[in-house]
Scaffold this motif. Sequence first.
Motif, short mmCIF file in Angstrom:
data_model
loop_
_atom_site.label_atom_id
_atom_site.label_comp_id
_atom_site.label_asym_id
_atom_site.label_seq_id
_atom_site.Cartn_x
_atom_site.Cartn_y
_atom_site.Cartn_z
N MET A 90 0.85 -1.18 0.00
CA MET A 90 0.00 0.00 0.00
C MET A 90 0.89 1.24 0.00
SD MET A 90 -3.03 1.20 2.62
CE MET A 90 -3.88 -0.31 2.33
N ASP A 91 0.49 2.25 -0.71
CA ASP A 91 1.20 3.52 -0.79
C ASP A 91 1.35 4.11 0.61
OD1 ASP A 91 1.66 6.40 -1.17
OD2 ASP A 91 1.15 6.03 -3.26
N ASN A 92 2.56 4.57 0.95
CA ASN A 92 2.80 5.09 2.30
C ASN A 92 2.11 6.43 2.56
OD1 ASN A 92 4.42 6.87 0.92
ND2 ASN A 92 6.30 6.33 1.99
N ARG A 93 1.44 6.99 1.56
CA ARG A 93 0.67 8.22 1.76
C ARG A 93 -0.76 7.92 2.21
NH1 ARG A 93 2.00 10.62 -4.04
NH2 ARG A 93 1.67 8.41 -4.43
N ILE A 94 -1.08 6.63 2.29
CA ILE A 94 -2.41 6.19 2.72
C ILE A 94 -2.28 5.52 4.08
CG2 ILE A 94 -4.36 4.69 2.20
CD1 ILE A 94 -3.54 4.86 -0.77
N SER A 95 -3.19 5.87 4.98
CA SER A 95 -3.26 5.19 6.27
C SER A 95 -4.41 4.21 6.26
CB SER A 95 -3.46 6.18 7.41
OG SER A 95 -2.26 6.84 7.69
N ARG A 96 -4.24 3.13 7.00
CA ARG A 96 -5.27 2.09 7.09
C ARG A 96 -5.56 1.84 8.56
NH1 ARG A 96 -5.27 -3.75 7.49
NH2 ARG A 96 -7.04 -4.61 6.36
N VAL A 97 -6.83 2.00 8.93
CA VAL A 97 -7.31 1.71 10.27
C VAL A 97 -8.38 0.64 10.12
CG1 VAL A 97 -8.62 2.64 12.23
CG2 VAL A 97 -6.82 4.02 11.16
N THR A 98 -8.35 -0.36 10.98
CA THR A 98 -9.37 -1.40 10.94
C THR A 98 -10.25 -1.31 12.18
OG1 THR A 98 -7.95 -3.05 11.99
CG2 THR A 98 -7.92 -2.95 9.58
N LEU A 99 -11.48 -1.74 12.01
CA LEU A 99 -12.41 -1.78 13.14
C LEU A 99 -13.47 -2.83 12.88
CD1 LEU A 99 -15.25 -0.03 12.31
CD2 LEU A 99 -13.54 1.74 12.31
N ARG A 100 -14.09 -3.30 13.96
CA ARG A 100 -15.17 -4.27 13.86
C ARG A 100 -16.48 -3.57 14.20
NH1 ARG A 100 -14.11 -9.93 15.89
NH2 ARG A 100 -13.35 -9.97 13.76
N VAL A 101 -17.50 -3.83 13.40
CA VAL A 101 -18.82 -3.27 13.67
C VAL A 101 -19.40 -3.98 14.89
CG1 VAL A 101 -21.15 -2.94 12.77
CG2 VAL A 101 -19.19 -2.67 11.24
N ARG A 102 -19.76 -3.19 15.88
CA ARG A 102 -20.32 -3.69 17.14
C ARG A 102 -21.82 -3.39 17.20
NH1 ARG A 102 -16.22 -6.94 18.80
NH2 ARG A 102 -14.27 -5.81 18.79
#
Length: 142
Positions: A1-13
Amino acid sequence: MDNRISRVTLRVRGYHLDGYGHVNNARYLEFLEEGRWGYFDDRPELARHFASGNPALVAVNLNINYRQAAVGGDDLEVLTRVAELGHRSARIHHEIRRIGDGQPIADADLTFVLFDVRNQQSMPIEGEIRQALEPLVLPKEA
């Protein structure tokens, strides 16, 4: 992934859901904000410019497209990047995707300004802050 993009993950609760069993539209705004926090967490050299609280980044416009419903138990990723850098404002682009199948859930463009808290007015994006932001700009894909 391009280092200019951030990725955050989450679970729908369960507390994200509305009476229809899918994520309430207002919760997506929180997911986007989590993406922005993650963006700055990943870039401490940029975040240090805002650590004192002056200047502040202030949202002035948000446009969101809801593509599909997310439901309880879905794992989502929030992709965040700076898409445009102007003289007095900049635009952050977000994409929310379901991790299991890559399906787009929502996308949004948030325009922000730099705000001088002491003087209570917006300010140009220049100097060290501009120099820190410029290499991070990745225009939104057409």
